[in-house]
Design a protein around this motif. Sequence first.
Motif, PDB file in Angstrom:
ATOM      1  N   ASP A   8      19.688  46.660  97.735  1.00 33.88           N
ATOM      2  CA  ASP A   8      19.256  47.058  96.941  1.00 33.88           C
ATOM      3  C   ASP A   8      19.995  47.550  94.927  1.00 33.88           C
ATOM      4  OD1 ASP A   8      17.637  46.837  98.427  1.00 33.88           O
ATOM      5  OD2 ASP A   8      18.068  49.046  99.626  1.00 33.88           O
ATOM      6  N   MET A   9      20.640  48.787  95.394  1.00 31.14           N
ATOM      7  CA  MET A   9      21.203  49.279  93.645  1.00 31.14           C
ATOM      8  C   MET A   9      22.420  49.692  93.525  1.00 31.14           C
ATOM      9  SD  MET A   9      18.898  52.006  91.289  1.00 31.14           S
ATOM     10  CE  MET A   9      18.693  53.415  92.565  1.00 31.14           C
ATOM     11  N   VAL A  10      23.200  49.227  92.590  1.00 30.63           N
ATOM     12  CA  VAL A  10      24.253  50.348  92.663  1.00 30.63           C
ATOM     13  C   VAL A  10      23.902  50.721  91.668  1.00 30.63           C
ATOM     14  CG1 VAL A  10      26.670  50.241  92.368  1.00 30.63           C
ATOM     15  CG2 VAL A  10      25.001  48.235  93.876  1.00 30.63           C
ATOM     16  N   GLU A  11      24.719  52.222  91.446  1.00 32.71           N
ATOM     17  CA  GLU A  11      25.171  53.399  90.100  1.00 32.71           C
ATOM     18  C   GLU A  11      26.602  52.720  89.465  1.00 32.71           C
ATOM     19  OE1 GLU A  11      21.940  56.776  90.720  1.00 32.71           O
ATOM     20  OE2 GLU A  11      23.690  57.037  91.074  1.00 32.71           O
ATOM     21  N   PHE A  12      26.823  52.678  88.531  1.00 30.61           N
ATOM     22  CA  PHE A  12      27.716  52.690  87.869  1.00 30.61           C
ATOM     23  C   PHE A  12      28.052  53.223  87.092  1.00 30.61           C
ATOM     24  CE2 PHE A  12      27.400  48.174  88.970  1.00 30.61           C
ATOM     25  CZ  PHE A  12      28.649  48.017  89.567  1.00 30.61           C
ATOM     26  N   HIS A  13      28.897  54.853  87.396  1.00 32.56           N
ATOM     27  CA  HIS A  13      29.044  55.999  86.465  1.00 32.56           C
ATOM     28  C   HIS A  13      30.524  56.113  85.948  1.00 32.56           C
ATOM     29  CE1 HIS A  13      26.337  58.786  88.681  1.00 32.56           C
ATOM     30  NE2 HIS A  13      26.090  57.423  89.266  1.00 32.56           N
ATOM     31  N   LYS A  14      30.475  56.145  84.866  1.00 28.04           N
ATOM     32  CA  LYS A  14      31.831  55.627  83.961  1.00 28.04           C
ATOM     33  C   LYS A  14      32.458  56.471  84.143  1.00 28.04           C
ATOM     34  CE  LYS A  14      32.317  54.896  79.107  1.00 28.04           C
ATOM     35  NZ  LYS A  14      32.270  54.324  77.046  1.00 28.04           N
ATOM     36  N   SER A  15      33.856  56.539  84.506  1.00 23.84           N
ATOM     37  CA  SER A  15      34.585  57.359  85.045  1.00 23.84           C
ATOM     38  C   SER A  15      36.691  56.578  85.172  1.00 23.84           C
ATOM     39  CB  SER A  15      34.540  57.615  87.025  1.00 23.84           C
ATOM     40  OG  SER A  15      35.935  57.761  87.341  1.00 23.84           O
ATOM     41  N   SER A  16      37.272  57.567  84.135  1.00 23.56           N
ATOM     42  CA  SER A  16      38.406  57.449  83.792  1.00 23.56           C
ATOM     43  C   SER A  16      39.239  56.445  85.136  1.00 23.56           C
ATOM     44  CB  SER A  16      39.264  58.221  83.232  1.00 23.56           C
ATOM     45  OG  SER A  16      39.019  59.713  84.590  1.00 23.56           O
ATOM     46  N   THR A  17      38.728  57.035  86.454  1.00 24.42           N
ATOM     47  CA  THR A  17      39.354  56.332  87.995  1.00 24.42           C
ATOM     48  C   THR A  17      38.603  55.031  88.164  1.00 24.42           C
ATOM     49  OG1 THR A  17      38.380  57.779  89.180  1.00 24.42           O
ATOM     50  CG2 THR A  17      40.762  58.253  88.301  1.00 24.42           C
ATOM     51  N   GLY A  18      37.904  54.647  87.558  1.00 26.34           N
ATOM     52  CA  GLY A  18      37.205  53.085  87.785  1.00 26.34           C
ATOM     53  C   GLY A  18      37.490  51.799  87.512  1.00 26.34           C
ATOM     54  N   ILE A  19      36.864  50.797  87.748  1.00 25.81           N
ATOM     55  CA  ILE A  19      37.468  49.574  87.410  1.00 25.81           C
ATOM     56  C   ILE A  19      35.739  48.852  86.185  1.00 25.81           C
ATOM     57  CG2 ILE A  19      37.814  49.083  89.677  1.00 25.81           C
ATOM     58  CD1 ILE A  19      34.648  47.725  90.235  1.00 25.81           C
ATOM     59  N   PRO A  20      37.104  47.772  86.155  1.00 27.75           N
ATOM     60  CA  PRO A  20      36.358  47.066  85.275  1.00 27.75           C
ATOM     61  C   PRO A  20      34.723  46.503  84.668  1.00 27.75           C
ATOM     62  CG  PRO A  20      38.399  46.733  85.054  1.00 27.75           C
ATOM     63  CD  PRO A  20      38.524  47.852  86.072  1.00 27.75           C
ATOM     64  N   VAL A  21      33.860  46.658  84.616  1.00 34.24           N
ATOM     65  CA  VAL A  21      32.924  46.067  84.373  1.00 34.24           C
ATOM     66  C   VAL A  21      32.045  44.878  83.154  1.00 34.24           C
ATOM     67  CG1 VAL A  21      30.447  45.847  85.118  1.00 34.24           C
ATOM     68  CG2 VAL A  21      32.014  47.449  85.896  1.00 34.24           C
ATOM     69  N   LYS A  22      32.845  43.592  83.323  1.00 38.50           N
ATOM     70  CA  LYS A  22      32.204  42.525  82.466  1.00 38.50           C
ATOM     71  C   LYS A  22      31.087  43.001  81.455  1.00 38.50           C
ATOM     72  CE  LYS A  22      32.137  37.598  81.790  1.00 38.50           C
ATOM     73  NZ  LYS A  22      31.668  36.268  82.072  1.00 38.50           N
ATOM     74  N   GLY A  23      31.462  42.997  80.109  1.00 38.27           N
ATOM     75  CA  GLY A  23      30.199  43.380  79.042  1.00 38.27           C
ATOM     76  C   GLY A  23      30.248  44.703  79.636  1.00 38.27           C
ATOM     77  N   ARG A  24      30.852  45.091  79.813  1.00 35.11           N
ATOM     78  CA  ARG A  24      30.858  47.256  79.609  1.00 35.11           C
ATOM     79  C   ARG A  24      32.260  47.702  79.679  1.00 35.11           C
ATOM     80  NH1 ARG A  24      25.381  49.210  80.289  1.00 35.11           N
ATOM     81  NH2 ARG A  24      24.234  47.395  81.212  1.00 35.11           N
ATOM     82  N   GLU A  25      32.134  48.644  78.085  1.00 34.54           N
ATOM     83  CA  GLU A  25      32.969  48.785  78.015  1.00 34.54           C
ATOM     84  C   GLU A  25      33.495  50.438  78.711  1.00 34.54           C
ATOM     85  OE1 GLU A  25      32.621  50.903  73.621  1.00 34.54           O
ATOM     86  OE2 GLU A  25      32.804  48.652  73.030  1.00 34.54           O
ATOM     87  N   GLY A  26      35.070  50.201  78.905  1.00 34.21           N
ATOM     88  CA  GLY A  26      35.246  51.342  79.595  1.00 34.21           C
ATOM     89  C   GLY A  26      35.487  51.017  81.032  1.00 34.21           C
TER      90      GLY A  26
END
Length: 226
Positions: A86-104
């Motif tokens: 349905d939906m995925v929230e992506f939260h900016k986080s130093s322990t996260g993963i890279p996402v194409k087209g997004r910084e950080g």
Amino acid sequence: MQKLSKEYNEEDYLMLSGIQHFYFCKRQWCLIHIENIWADNQATKEGEYLHEKVDNPLLNETRKDVFYSRGIPVVSKTLGFSGILDMVEFHKSSTGIPVKGREGLWEPIIIEYKRGKEKKDQRDIVQLVAEVICLEEGLGCEIKYSYLFYDKIKKRQKVEITLKLRDLVYELSESMHQFFEKHETSQAENYKSCSRCSLYDLCLPRMTKKKVNVKNYIKNRIEEEE
């Protein structure tokens, strides 16, 4: 994170959302996914309408350090499932993963929408955990928690993705594949909630339940109608 050594081929994938049906009623799942039997009622129509609004992949949003992505296709080789989130929230986080087209770096959290309210059992939870496992395989990350959103009460339920829940989902998926491979439909049970199922008149639980006396069944139905 636990993973089973077995992997399924793409042609053997089952519908991810079916795990909710299977947990709640194996016969219901078998009728839908093995015998291709389906019937709508008000609840199923309301659920379809809700997901039509939520699953639109063009309705992506960004708010400060969070962005939302909808209608994401996922698969899991270890579960043998495919489906749409349905939906995925992506939260900016130093322990996260890279996402194409997004910084950080970004931490993904699934939001699964349900039309009603929180259940006493885990039927919605096992679907959410299966979705998490699918997304983890696709993104190569670990998701520690996600949410169920209940539209009727406008409330989120946080679900911790524990090892116990993961094990349960793997057990259910294995059993689902066994039923599907054998083309076997589970025996009917007869619960109070059966009458609210859209497949009630097709399943006939009181007629098909093991060891039910057909003569007594017909007699009881006549008495009920009188």
